[in-house]
Design a protein around this motif. Sequence first.
Motif, PDB file in Angstrom:
ATOM      1  N   LEU A  24      93.636 -36.457  39.643  1.00 32.69           N
ATOM      2  CA  LEU A  24      92.435 -35.869  39.617  1.00 32.69           C
ATOM      3  C   LEU A  24      92.797 -34.878  39.106  1.00 32.69           C
ATOM      4  CD1 LEU A  24      90.572 -37.620  42.794  1.00 32.69           C
ATOM      5  CD2 LEU A  24      90.283 -38.457  39.893  1.00 32.69           C
ATOM      6  N   ILE A  72      84.364 -37.067  40.850  1.00 27.17           N
ATOM      7  CA  ILE A  72      84.621 -38.096  40.753  1.00 27.17           C
ATOM      8  C   ILE A  72      85.369 -37.791  42.898  1.00 27.17           C
ATOM      9  CG2 ILE A  72      85.911 -40.171  40.756  1.00 27.17           C
ATOM     10  CD1 ILE A  72      86.925 -38.755  38.143  1.00 27.17           C
ATOM     11  N   LEU A 127      90.215 -43.427  34.151  1.00 27.26           N
ATOM     12  CA  LEU A 127      89.525 -42.304  34.895  1.00 27.26           C
ATOM     13  C   LEU A 127      89.349 -42.137  34.827  1.00 27.26           C
ATOM     14  CD1 LEU A 127      92.116 -41.910  38.322  1.00 27.26           C
ATOM     15  CD2 LEU A 127      89.493 -42.975  37.923  1.00 27.26           C
ATOM     16  N   ASP A 128      89.391 -40.973  33.384  1.00 26.52           N
ATOM     17  CA  ASP A 128      88.109 -40.199  32.652  1.00 26.52           C
ATOM     18  C   ASP A 128      87.693 -40.970  31.682  1.00 26.52           C
ATOM     19  OD1 ASP A 128      87.347 -38.209  32.166  1.00 26.52           O
ATOM     20  OD2 ASP A 128      88.860 -37.629  30.294  1.00 26.52           O
ATOM     21  N   ASP A 149      84.392 -43.072  32.595  1.00 27.38           N
ATOM     22  CA  ASP A 149      83.234 -42.575  33.288  1.00 27.38           C
ATOM     23  C   ASP A 149      83.364 -42.768  34.920  1.00 27.38           C
ATOM     24  OD1 ASP A 149      82.608 -40.887  31.237  1.00 27.38           O
ATOM     25  OD2 ASP A 149      81.319 -42.757  30.425  1.00 27.38           O
ATOM     26  N   ALA A 150      84.223 -43.129  35.688  1.00 30.82           N
ATOM     27  CA  ALA A 150      84.077 -43.507  37.114  1.00 30.82           C
ATOM     28  C   ALA A 150      83.917 -42.297  37.389  1.00 30.82           C
ATOM     29  CB  ALA A 150      85.567 -44.070  37.391  1.00 30.82           C
ATOM     30  N   GLU A 151      82.905 -42.262  38.377  1.00 28.43           N
ATOM     31  CA  GLU A 151      81.661 -42.054  39.725  1.00 28.43           C
ATOM     32  C   GLU A 151      82.469 -41.962  41.042  1.00 28.43           C
ATOM     33  OE1 GLU A 151      77.888 -42.014  40.026  1.00 28.43           O
ATOM     34  OE2 GLU A 151      77.529 -42.511  37.384  1.00 28.43           O
TER      35      GLU A 151
END
Length: 541
Positions: free
Chosen positions: A129, A138, A107-108, A111-113
């Motif tokens: 998260l 995010i 996830l980190d 760079d998932a938005e």
Amino acid sequence: MATRDCRERACATVRALLDAHALERGGDAFLICPDDDEQLTFGQLKSSADELGARLDQLGISPRAKIAFLLDNGAWIVRLFLGIMASNRVAVPLNAVAGPTQLRHVLDHSDAEMVFVSPRHRDKLDELLAGIARGRDIRVVVTSEERGPQWPSSALPDSAAEKTTPPPAESDPALLLYTSGSTGLPKGALLCHGAIVSGGRNVARGHGLTAQDRALCVLPVYHINGAMVTVCAPLFSGGSVVMPSRFSAGAFWRLAADYQCTWCSVVPTIINYLLDRAAQEPFQFGNDPGLKNFRFGRSASAPLPAVVLQQWEQVFHLPMIETLGLTETAGTVATNPMPPAERKPGSVGMAYGNEIKIMGGWGGGDGDDGGGDDGGGELPAHTTGEILIRGDNLLERYYKDDKATRAAFVDGWFRTGDLGYLDEDGYLFITGRSKELIIRGGENIAPREIDDALYQHEAILEAAAVGIDHPDYGQEVVACVALREGFTCTEQALKQFCQTTVGKTKAPKAIYFLTELPKGPSGKILRLQLPKIIASLSNKT
């Protein structure tokens, strides 16, 4: 690069494939979800991708942005997997059964938005998260098969959004899929649209798939096998997919019969489960009208012992096609040919849609007896070395890891880390991973050779050999096994059984009985985790 006809050049992206099929066969079913009796046609799939792209535009999600999803198999995971790529964003599938450390890293690091998540996995996502510095930035969209996505209020209602993002090009990034991470943190393989289409093409053409074929998908879409083989290959050929939410050995053949499936892609672990309960099935395999359209099974993601392949064909009277595919190659790189052409037990087949060569310099040896050849350069037939691949299905790079990318390529050839050899006919035989090679007293021993010997014993359900440290020999051969239900066997009996097959030097000096061997999401046994398990068992004794 493989030669492509004019139609393929026109359909070199996921977007172009969706548009072409919606125009030509918009009313035909592409996806059937038996758990909730939902069907998705090619036309509906295109409309869903259009709506997704418009909503992402309205939310300000830029082209090529990374969008993750944490979902089980079903209609929405397919809508999002294909729709995200078609909208010129990058899909980031999250492994629903991975540990929190790996998931948090993906996830980190990606760079998932935005993350799409099912209600079932919402609590898990919130915990992930909370452990990421940018976690609050995010965006989270909860989606379910019944209600669909719960869009933020800033997203436009149906049909009101206007698409502004340009369609993707062949070279645009489409999929960021992280390797299984059996050791350390996983790397992100970034695949462009051209590689995705090539991956689907290689499967479809290698198996002669047409619009009349229907796949039974029992592998997760967050894994390269489920994603490329049983979603993108039918998308390329214009076929269809039956997708239950998860694999069930008890439901497998019933689903195949009820929905008239013609093929399936499985892994050796699933093959063993199906063989284990074959006698309980109500079908007359080989002569059952409910399975008359079922043409073949396909095995990948882990080595298939020759004895297990033989058992499958004897019990189910269906050919099993062994193949080789990798995350970094968008799926298939080699496949055995379809009948009546020759299939060689123990081989993953011949190169298909790309090129394969065997290179020396790793310290390997002969494919038949383990002898050495430490020199560099391309190796002759029956000589073991590292398997290298070249083709238009390769990853673009490892995301944010220039060092790993440079190490993975040699003059445009991708280094797989797998060891194997080609025979005189061009059939590829895999002997193991370079990191898994057992070196006992200076002799190279391929773990798969011991695995294959163990699988020949009727009591063995799962088996994996591994090397552990030894003060005199450097490493010693040991093995971990799981027994079939209702069978018993002693360690001494198994050791003697192996000695008659591979000899005393290669036979395991100790065998550990486990309830189940550790496996990745595809069912592949995680061999490199076994030394730690063995150490913990030894400490207890």
